[in-house]
Design a protein around this motif. Structure first.
Motif, PDB file in Angstrom:
ATOM      1  N   ALA A  14     -12.631   0.688  -0.732  1.00 53.71           N
ATOM      2  CA  ALA A  14     -11.933   1.895  -1.184  1.00 53.71           C
ATOM      3  C   ALA A  14     -11.807   2.928  -0.072  1.00 53.71           C
ATOM      4  O   ALA A  14     -10.863   3.718  -0.056  1.00 53.71           O
ATOM      5  CB  ALA A  14     -12.658   2.498  -2.387  1.00 53.71           C
ATOM      6  N   ASP A  15     -12.744   2.899   0.868  1.00 51.46           N
ATOM      7  CA  ASP A  15     -12.760   3.896   1.947  1.00 51.46           C
ATOM      8  C   ASP A  15     -11.711   3.646   3.020  1.00 51.46           C
ATOM      9  O   ASP A  15     -11.479   4.507   3.860  1.00 51.46           O
ATOM     10  CB  ASP A  15     -14.143   3.938   2.615  1.00 51.46           C
ATOM     11  CG  ASP A  15     -15.195   4.575   1.732  1.00 51.46           C
ATOM     12  OD1 ASP A  15     -14.827   5.230   0.731  1.00 51.46           O
ATOM     13  OD2 ASP A  15     -16.392   4.408   2.043  1.00 51.46           O
ATOM     14  N   ARG A  16     -11.109   2.475   3.027  1.00 49.44           N
ATOM     15  CA  ARG A  16     -10.148   2.129   4.073  1.00 49.44           C
ATOM     16  C   ARG A  16      -8.845   1.646   3.466  1.00 49.44           C
ATOM     17  O   ARG A  16      -8.824   1.037   2.414  1.00 49.44           O
ATOM     18  CB  ARG A  16     -10.690   1.008   4.956  1.00 49.44           C
ATOM     19  CG  ARG A  16     -11.942   1.341   5.705  1.00 49.44           C
ATOM     20  CD  ARG A  16     -11.599   1.982   7.041  1.00 49.44           C
ATOM     21  NE  ARG A  16     -12.774   2.271   7.811  1.00 49.44           N
ATOM     22  CZ  ARG A  16     -13.139   1.607   8.889  1.00 49.44           C
ATOM     23  NH1 ARG A  16     -12.418   0.608   9.319  1.00 49.44           N
ATOM     24  NH2 ARG A  16     -14.223   1.938   9.537  1.00 49.44           N
ATOM     25  N   GLU A  17      -7.762   1.887   4.181  1.00 44.67           N
ATOM     26  CA  GLU A  17      -6.451   1.374   3.777  1.00 44.67           C
ATOM     27  C   GLU A  17      -6.262  -0.011   4.369  1.00 44.67           C
ATOM     28  O   GLU A  17      -6.842  -0.356   5.386  1.00 44.67           O
ATOM     29  CB  GLU A  17      -5.341   2.291   4.310  1.00 44.67           C
ATOM     30  CG  GLU A  17      -5.250   3.613   3.601  1.00 44.67           C
ATOM     31  CD  GLU A  17      -4.805   3.477   2.152  1.00 44.67           C
ATOM     32  OE1 GLU A  17      -3.867   2.711   1.874  1.00 44.67           O
ATOM     33  OE2 GLU A  17      -5.421   4.132   1.298  1.00 44.67           O
ATOM     34  N   GLY A  18      -5.436  -0.788   3.750  1.00 46.72           N
ATOM     35  CA  GLY A  18      -5.055  -2.079   4.302  1.00 46.72           C
ATOM     36  C   GLY A  18      -6.083  -3.170   4.046  1.00 46.72           C
ATOM     37  O   GLY A  18      -7.150  -2.944   3.483  1.00 46.72           O
ATOM     38  N   ALA A  68      -8.869  -3.168  -1.719  1.00 42.37           N
ATOM     39  CA  ALA A  68      -8.983  -2.715  -3.100  1.00 42.37           C
ATOM     40  C   ALA A  68      -7.621  -2.846  -3.754  1.00 42.37           C
ATOM     41  O   ALA A  68      -6.605  -2.440  -3.179  1.00 42.37           O
ATOM     42  CB  ALA A  68      -9.475  -1.270  -3.135  1.00 42.37           C
ATOM     43  N   CYS A  69      -7.596  -3.440  -4.924  1.00 40.47           N
ATOM     44  CA  CYS A  69      -6.350  -3.650  -5.636  1.00 40.47           C
ATOM     45  C   CYS A  69      -5.817  -2.321  -6.147  1.00 40.47           C
ATOM     46  O   CYS A  69      -6.550  -1.537  -6.738  1.00 40.47           O
ATOM     47  CB  CYS A  69      -6.570  -4.608  -6.808  1.00 40.47           C
ATOM     48  SG  CYS A  69      -5.059  -5.212  -7.544  1.00 40.47           S
ATOM     49  N   ARG A  85       0.448  -2.864   7.542  1.00 36.93           N
ATOM     50  CA  ARG A  85       0.892  -2.098   6.368  1.00 36.93           C
ATOM     51  C   ARG A  85       1.279  -3.083   5.274  1.00 36.93           C
ATOM     52  O   ARG A  85       1.927  -4.093   5.521  1.00 36.93           O
ATOM     53  CB  ARG A  85       2.079  -1.233   6.738  1.00 36.93           C
ATOM     54  CG  ARG A  85       2.636  -0.454   5.573  1.00 36.93           C
ATOM     55  CD  ARG A  85       3.756   0.495   6.027  1.00 36.93           C
ATOM     56  NE  ARG A  85       4.445   0.965   4.858  1.00 36.93           N
ATOM     57  CZ  ARG A  85       5.707   0.689   4.555  1.00 36.93           C
ATOM     58  NH1 ARG A  85       6.449  -0.022   5.396  1.00 36.93           N
ATOM     59  NH2 ARG A  85       6.253   1.135   3.457  1.00 36.93           N
ATOM     60  N   THR A  86       0.867  -2.757   4.045  1.00 36.43           N
ATOM     61  CA  THR A  86       1.100  -3.659   2.929  1.00 36.43           C
ATOM     62  C   THR A  86       1.739  -2.909   1.784  1.00 36.43           C
ATOM     63  O   THR A  86       1.335  -1.808   1.447  1.00 36.43           O
ATOM     64  CB  THR A  86      -0.229  -4.273   2.455  1.00 36.43           C
ATOM     65  OG1 THR A  86      -0.860  -4.910   3.572  1.00 36.43           O
ATOM     66  CG2 THR A  86      -0.015  -5.273   1.360  1.00 36.43           C
ATOM     67  N   VAL A  87       2.741  -3.527   1.192  1.00 39.26           N
ATOM     68  CA  VAL A  87       3.430  -2.967   0.042  1.00 39.26           C
ATOM     69  C   VAL A  87       3.274  -3.963  -1.099  1.00 39.26           C
ATOM     70  O   VAL A  87       3.521  -5.165  -0.919  1.00 39.26           O
ATOM     71  CB  VAL A  87       4.928  -2.747   0.354  1.00 39.26           C
ATOM     72  CG1 VAL A  87       5.670  -2.222  -0.865  1.00 39.26           C
ATOM     73  CG2 VAL A  87       5.099  -1.822   1.549  1.00 39.26           C
ATOM     74  N   GLU A  88       2.838  -3.465  -2.256  1.00 35.32           N
ATOM     75  CA  GLU A  88       2.780  -4.315  -3.440  1.00 35.32           C
ATOM     76  C   GLU A  88       4.171  -4.385  -4.044  1.00 35.32           C
ATOM     77  O   GLU A  88       4.828  -3.353  -4.201  1.00 35.32           O
ATOM     78  CB  GLU A  88       1.783  -3.761  -4.453  1.00 35.32           C
ATOM     79  CG  GLU A  88       0.352  -3.858  -3.963  1.00 35.32           C
ATOM     80  CD  GLU A  88      -0.654  -3.379  -4.980  1.00 35.32           C
ATOM     81  OE1 GLU A  88      -0.263  -2.848  -6.037  1.00 35.32           O
ATOM     82  OE2 GLU A  88      -1.848  -3.540  -4.709  1.00 35.32           O
ATOM     83  N   VAL A  89       4.624  -5.590  -4.342  1.00 35.54           N
ATOM     84  CA  VAL A  89       5.967  -5.768  -4.893  1.00 35.54           C
ATOM     85  C   VAL A  89       5.924  -6.680  -6.116  1.00 35.54           C
ATOM     86  O   VAL A  89       5.123  -7.613  -6.176  1.00 35.54           O
ATOM     87  CB  VAL A  89       6.946  -6.348  -3.844  1.00 35.54           C
ATOM     88  CG1 VAL A  89       7.170  -5.375  -2.705  1.00 35.54           C
ATOM     89  CG2 VAL A  89       6.455  -7.675  -3.297  1.00 35.54           C
ATOM     90  N   ALA A  90       6.776  -6.374  -7.066  1.00 34.41           N
ATOM     91  CA  ALA A  90       6.963  -7.265  -8.211  1.00 34.41           C
ATOM     92  C   ALA A  90       7.865  -8.401  -7.760  1.00 34.41           C
ATOM     93  O   ALA A  90       8.639  -8.256  -6.821  1.00 34.41           O
ATOM     94  CB  ALA A  90       7.601  -6.499  -9.367  1.00 34.41           C
TER      95      ALA A  90
END
Length: 128
Positions: A14-18, A68-69, A85-90
């Protein structure tokens, strides 16, 4: 494994992105003074993944990485190869295709994982 150790891994994510490797998470926890072992980190990540609390993907070189989801809905990831960099996509078309291909071959209870890798616009702009 105690919940405290699982909570420590959850917090480290949770403390970090990616996305981050188990070894990266382990190193951060140890640097913060934790006595957690690498095997325990892997077990915690597996338990969190099974519970749907973390996303897992395989990098181009086959390494499992975690984060983290951000969504409780089924989703896929678009990942920049350069910056991560990550993007959640449907992916409704992917869902339909997976179900159809399974049915075509007599399979039921279909599950799947899809990650799409590319280069984000910011990384492309930095190249110029």
């Amino acid at each position: 494994m105690t919940t405290t150790r699982r909570d420590a891994v959850r917090q480290a994510l949770a403390d970090r992105e990616g996305f981050r490797s188990a070894q990266d998470i382990y190193a951060d926890l140890r640097a913060d003074g934790s006595k957690i072992g690498l095997t325990t980190v892997y077990r915690a990540l597996q338990a969190l993944s099974d519970a749907g609390e973390v996303d897992v993907l395989r990098t181009d070189d086959g390494e499992a990485v975690y984060r983290a989801c951000r969504s409780e809905e089924h989703h896929h990831h678009l990942v920049c190869r350069e910056c991560g960099r990550t993007v959640e996509v449907a992916g409704p078309a992917v869902e339909s295709w997976a179900d159809a291909i399974g049915a075509e071959h007599g399979f039921v209870e279909i599950t799947h994982t899809v990650e799409v890798f590319g280069t984000c616009g910011e990384c492309v702009a930095r190249r110029s």
